[in-house]
Design an enzyme around this catalytic site. Sequence first.
Site, PDB file in Angstrom:
ATOM      1  N   GLU A 197      53.912  43.334  34.839  1.00 16.75           N
ATOM      2  CA  GLU A 197      53.335  43.126  33.504  1.00 16.75           C
ATOM      3  C   GLU A 197      53.833  44.219  32.559  1.00 16.75           C
ATOM      4  O   GLU A 197      54.108  45.345  32.988  1.00 16.75           O
ATOM      5  CB  GLU A 197      51.801  43.186  33.618  1.00 16.75           C
ATOM      6  N   GLU A 236      46.621  37.313  41.230  1.00 17.81           N
ATOM      7  CA  GLU A 236      46.317  38.746  41.107  1.00 17.81           C
ATOM      8  C   GLU A 236      45.411  39.104  42.266  1.00 17.81           C
ATOM      9  O   GLU A 236      44.284  38.619  42.356  1.00 17.81           O
ATOM     10  CB  GLU A 236      45.663  39.073  39.763  1.00 17.81           C
ATOM     11  N   TYR A 288      40.071  41.648  42.725  1.00 18.97           N
ATOM     12  CA  TYR A 288      40.456  42.986  43.188  1.00 18.97           C
ATOM     13  C   TYR A 288      39.340  43.509  44.078  1.00 18.97           C
ATOM     14  O   TYR A 288      38.186  43.523  43.669  1.00 18.97           O
ATOM     15  CB  TYR A 288      40.652  43.939  42.000  1.00 18.97           C
ATOM     16  N   GLN A 338      49.804  45.137  41.019  1.00 16.88           N
ATOM     17  CA  GLN A 338      51.088  44.710  40.518  1.00 16.88           C
ATOM     18  C   GLN A 338      52.151  45.281  41.449  1.00 16.88           C
ATOM     19  O   GLN A 338      51.814  45.857  42.481  1.00 16.88           O
ATOM     20  CB  GLN A 338      51.243  45.183  39.089  1.00 16.88           C
ATOM     21  N   ASN A 353      46.117  33.331  31.057  1.00 17.75           N
ATOM     22  CA  ASN A 353      45.655  34.318  32.027  1.00 17.75           C
ATOM     23  C   ASN A 353      44.211  34.725  31.727  1.00 17.75           C
ATOM     24  O   ASN A 353      43.897  35.046  30.569  1.00 17.75           O
ATOM     25  CB  ASN A 353      46.546  35.573  31.936  1.00 17.75           C
ATOM     26  N   GLU A 354      43.345  34.678  32.719  1.00 15.83           N
ATOM     27  CA  GLU A 354      41.938  35.126  32.580  1.00 15.83           C
ATOM     28  C   GLU A 354      41.344  34.714  31.238  1.00 15.83           C
ATOM     29  O   GLU A 354      40.742  35.543  30.528  1.00 15.83           O
ATOM     30  CB  GLU A 354      41.829  36.644  32.824  1.00 15.83           C
ATOM     31  N   ASN A 372      46.850  40.347  31.071  1.00 17.69           N
ATOM     32  CA  ASN A 372      46.201  40.374  29.759  1.00 17.69           C
ATOM     33  C   ASN A 372      47.215  40.517  28.632  1.00 17.69           C
ATOM     34  O   ASN A 372      46.958  40.093  27.495  1.00 17.69           O
ATOM     35  CB  ASN A 372      45.205  41.536  29.702  1.00 17.69           C
TER      36      ASN A 372
HETATM   37  O1  AHR Z   1      46.664  43.519  36.777  1.00 16.83           O
HETATM   38  C1  AHR Z   1      45.976  44.155  35.747  1.00 16.83           C
HETATM   39  C2  AHR Z   1      45.126  43.234  34.905  1.00 16.83           C
HETATM   40  O2  AHR Z   1      44.036  42.767  35.637  1.00 16.83           O
HETATM   41  C3  AHR Z   1      45.801  42.000  34.395  1.00 16.83           C
HETATM   42  O3  AHR Z   1      46.483  42.205  33.218  1.00 16.83           O
HETATM   43  C4  AHR Z   1      44.635  41.096  34.137  1.00 16.83           C
HETATM   44  O4  AHR Z   1      44.977  39.741  34.220  1.00 16.83           O
HETATM   45  C5  AHR Z   1      43.589  41.524  35.124  1.00 16.83           C
HETATM   46  O5  AHR Z   1      42.374  41.663  34.539  1.00 16.83           O
HETATM   47  O1  AHR Z   2      40.085  46.862  32.191  1.00 17.14           O
HETATM   48  C1  AHR Z   2      39.764  45.636  31.524  1.00 17.14           C
HETATM   49  C2  AHR Z   2      39.354  44.567  32.481  1.00 17.14           C
HETATM   50  O2  AHR Z   2      38.324  44.989  33.336  1.00 17.14           O
HETATM   51  C3  AHR Z   2      40.409  44.112  33.409  1.00 17.14           C
HETATM   52  O3  AHR Z   2      41.390  43.321  32.847  1.00 17.14           O
HETATM   53  C4  AHR Z   2      39.578  43.405  34.402  1.00 17.14           C
HETATM   54  O4  AHR Z   2      40.229  43.053  35.578  1.00 17.14           O
HETATM   55  C5  AHR Z   2      38.478  44.380  34.605  1.00 17.14           C
HETATM   56  O5  AHR Z   2      37.315  43.782  35.058  1.00 17.14           O
END
Ligand code: AHR
Ligand code: AHR
Length: 519
Positions: free
Chosen positions: A38, A313, A252, A361, A185-186, A85
């Site tokens: 990214e 992700e 995550y 990533q 994305n999200e 993002n």
């Molecule tokens: O991988 C980091 C961020 O985590 C990505 O940009 C987003 O999609 C997620 O929230």
């Molecule tokens: O840091 C901003 C957001 O917080 C991230 O994109 C997301 O994965 C996390 O929850």
Amino acid sequence: MTSLTILSKEGEASPSISFNPENTISDINPLIYGGFTEHMGRCIYGGLYEPENPNGLSDENGFRKDVISCFKELQVPVVRYPGGNFCATYRWQDGIGPKDKRPTRPELAWEGIEPNTFGTDEFMAWCKNVGTEPYLCLNMGTGTLEDALAWLEYCNGDKDTHYANLRRQNGHKEPYGVKYWALGNEMWGPWQVEQHSKEDYAKKAIQWSRALKLLDPSIVLILCGKDGYSDWDRYTLQKCIKSIDMHSIHYYSMGKGHYTNISSVYAAERAIQVCSSLIDLARCEFDLSPFPDVELISTKPKSAKRPTICFDEWNVWDPERAPGNKGAEELYTLSDGLAVAIWLNIFIRNSKDLGMATIAQSVNVIAPLMTTPRGVWKQTTYFPLLLFSKYMRGKSVSVHVRTETYQGKTFPEWVQSTCAVPKLDVSAAIDDDGWMNVAVVNSDETRSFSTQLAGIDKGIEVQVFALGGENFVATDANNEENEKIAIRESTWIATGDVYTFERLSFTLLRWKLSRSPKN
Ligand code: AHR
Ligand code: AHR
């Protein structure tokens, strides 16, 4: 798929791992070993791309040669780009054409500045160099359908049309043939520029899908899901099932303390299982007709194809420890390395439902690989990825494990009442050349386990690859000067069928089967 016999008391029975190479479950899609780069922190600039490297580490395109070597070593089959993002405000046309004409813009996702010196054509050249497939994520935030169609035409157009000609004018005669495209994305996230409701997103995804497939019917479209077990996933799948080919989910794992960190990964296994049920639910519309002369239940699925899950992700990440707007440079411990090995075991066990997975990533940002101006160094998480990508291929094999479980606090909390957290976490695969591979994590902090391997051919020579073990503690990490947590190789002659998995270790055992399984 793994089944478990849980040993509740210490010493109740000995741990065992039972398998039969003939009990295969499904093919393992090689795309589960994908990566993600990214425009965030030092992932692209200073990671993939560093034209001014003072030590001659970059090639004539400005690409870091040492980073490319690592991608090749990991045999990364597909790379997601340009976010994340970041996508939500990305104007792809800023990143093409002569570099001195490209605009510099404020970047809103990570509160930075985007110079646009690395864009679509650079990414395509980089992918070609690595030998990987590009996977592009569309801007469904500030971007319009017109922008998305133009990008698709720029990448894949082979006719005498405007954007295809613009690509040719920029020196790229042949279309890139980008196959994988994500519909945003999200889009559900409150941090997202142009956050959507599930209703608005589903409506838009159907319209975009129709138009994009009119332009290029060969593309694979990936719907923007959430974590796999949410109402967003249920609703968007139900509405869009006929319009898409894969459903993306993100998660995550993290936890303060070793066992909480480990337990957190099991939420991902549950997410895959719940999400695959949501796919079935969306696909098979059960029509309880009120008319007696009409067939009561329709058995015909709403969509002929069954979309797979794209886990695009996944990783260990504690955003408090490594905040996104500060570059998210996590320092991964042995505990995190074991967590990543469990993640990968989960992908093998659930390979039937997974069409792709891309670790988030790949470089510098929450990444297994770190760069400095002097070279690269590998985090603890690099090595499980390498071993899995090298060996855990072919078909997933069913395993039964007899093990103790962790019973304490978990993160998220629901894991404790929903999932078993086995001390020995296992997956198995048989590759196309008839090698049996068994991947085992012993997450216990204090005890090594002598484990019966029911199914191993006695006397056979076994290659052993191990990470961590008795000389380490859970918080140990690598750094630029010292990669102390790395793969140790040895050979074991299986005179008996008991192998001791050291505490805090990941072990991959592999041997050539004396005869190939029948199926
Ligand atoms: O991988 C980091 C961020 O985590 C990505 O940009 C987003 O999609 C997620 O929230
Ligand atoms: O840091 C901003 C957001 O917080 C991230 O994109 C997301 O994965 C996390 O929850």
